[in-house]
Design an enzyme around this catalytic site. Structure first.
Site, short mmCIF file in Angstrom:
data_model
loop_
_atom_site.label_atom_id
_atom_site.label_comp_id
_atom_site.label_asym_id
_atom_site.label_seq_id
_atom_site.Cartn_x
_atom_site.Cartn_y
_atom_site.Cartn_z
N LYS A 48 18.40 -5.39 27.74
CA LYS A 48 19.49 -6.29 27.40
C LYS A 48 18.96 -7.64 26.91
O LYS A 48 19.67 -8.43 26.30
CB LYS A 48 20.36 -6.56 28.65
CG LYS A 48 20.90 -5.33 29.31
CD LYS A 48 21.55 -5.70 30.66
CE LYS A 48 21.92 -4.47 31.40
NZ LYS A 48 22.15 -4.79 32.83
N ASP A 108 4.83 -8.64 27.03
CA ASP A 108 4.00 -9.05 28.17
C ASP A 108 2.84 -8.05 28.32
O ASP A 108 1.84 -8.15 27.61
CB ASP A 108 4.89 -9.12 29.42
CG ASP A 108 4.17 -9.63 30.65
OD1 ASP A 108 3.10 -10.24 30.51
OD2 ASP A 108 4.68 -9.41 31.77
N VAL A 158 9.38 -16.76 32.88
CA VAL A 158 10.35 -17.56 32.14
C VAL A 158 11.70 -16.86 32.09
O VAL A 158 11.79 -15.63 32.16
CB VAL A 158 9.85 -17.88 30.71
CG1 VAL A 158 8.60 -18.75 30.76
CG2 VAL A 158 9.58 -16.61 29.91
N ASP A 164 15.85 -12.61 31.97
CA ASP A 164 16.53 -12.74 33.26
C ASP A 164 15.55 -12.79 34.42
O ASP A 164 14.38 -12.40 34.32
CB ASP A 164 17.45 -11.53 33.48
CG ASP A 164 16.66 -10.26 33.80
OD1 ASP A 164 15.82 -9.85 32.97
OD2 ASP A 164 16.86 -9.68 34.89
P1 IMP Z 1 5.98 -5.28 29.18
O1 IMP Z 1 6.23 -3.81 29.12
O2 IMP Z 1 5.17 -5.70 30.36
O3 IMP Z 1 5.50 -5.89 27.90
O4 IMP Z 1 7.39 -5.86 29.58
C1 IMP Z 1 8.26 -6.51 28.80
C2 IMP Z 1 9.51 -6.68 29.64
O5 IMP Z 1 9.21 -7.28 30.92
C3 IMP Z 1 10.45 -7.61 28.96
O6 IMP Z 1 11.38 -6.92 28.16
C4 IMP Z 1 11.10 -8.32 30.12
O7 IMP Z 1 12.21 -7.58 30.56
C5 IMP Z 1 10.10 -8.30 31.23
N1 IMP Z 1 9.38 -9.59 31.36
C6 IMP Z 1 8.06 -9.81 31.18
N2 IMP Z 1 7.75 -11.10 31.39
C7 IMP Z 1 8.92 -11.72 31.69
C8 IMP Z 1 9.26 -13.09 32.02
O8 IMP Z 1 8.45 -14.03 32.04
N3 IMP Z 1 10.57 -13.32 32.28
C9 IMP Z 1 11.53 -12.36 32.25
N4 IMP Z 1 11.26 -11.08 31.95
C10 IMP Z 1 9.96 -10.76 31.68
#
Ligand code: IMP
Ligand code: MG
Length: 186
Positions: A48, A108, A158, A164
């Protein structure tokens, strides 16, 4: 504890103002408009968190585009992840032969987008690229890069502009760092 009566009181520091974000989205939109001229572009948003970014980004792209959304969640978040994804909602559009641009709120670890890119590539699109509002390179586990990244953010949690914590703060019109006490007594 989440202050349910005043979301702004839970923000320690504003990292990116609404004006900065919108200015950057317009810049990115110009670049994407140049890069995808003459192509069949499909914008895919990952729900979302992408909602406010998606709305502004799509309007900043001055091309004929198709729009779609998907919803995913990953196994083992916070532990040793297998990198496997649960697709809660897939896209409706057939992307074969088309140019796909995946829109995300934040890149991330890269686990989510690596899985989404792999899944799309099996459908033989002309190309698959990533456009993310925020890039947190220090969190990266998978080798995933965004073709378009709005801002690089430090390795802090963040919220705002779609991002969120526990389902809250998505509607803040800026990106900020949460006060530590909001997580501490969780
Ligand atoms: P990845 O698979 O670790 O790259 O995750 C990305 C997802 O993790 C994003 O779509 C967010 O939902 C969540 N996420 C990662 N870092 C943050 C943050 O600092 N704040 C909020 N959500 C985060
Ligand atoms: Mg998310």
């Amino acid at each position: 504890m989440i202050n349910k009566l005043d979301m702004r009181a839970d923000i320690q520091e504003v990292l990116l103002t609404e004006e900065q974000i919108l200015a950057r989205i317009k810049e990115m939109g110009k670049q994407i408009t140049e890069d995808y001229k003459g192509k069949e572009l499909v914008l895919v948003g990952v729900l979302k968190g992408v909602v406010p970014f998606y709305a502004a980004m799509a309007q900043a792209i001055d091309l004929q585009v198709q729009e779609d959304f998907m919803s995913v969640s990953s196994y083992g978040a916070g532990t040793v992840s297998s990198g496997k994804l649960i697709i809660r909602k897939d896209i409706d559009i057939d992307i074969e032969g088309k140019d796909v641009l995946i829109l995300e709120d934040i890149l991330d670890s890269g686990r989510t987008l690596r899985g989404v890119v792999q899944m799309f590539e099996a459908r033989r699109p002309a190309s698959v690229k990533i456009c993310t509002l925020l890039d947190k390179p220090e969190g990266r586990v998978e080798q995933v890069e965004a073709a378009y990244a709005g801002f690089t953010v430090p390795n802090a949690f963040v919220v705002g502009y779609g991002l969120d914590y526990a389902g809250y703060y998505r509607n803040l019109p800026f990106v900020g760092i949460l006060k530590p006490e909001v997580y501490q007594d969780k």
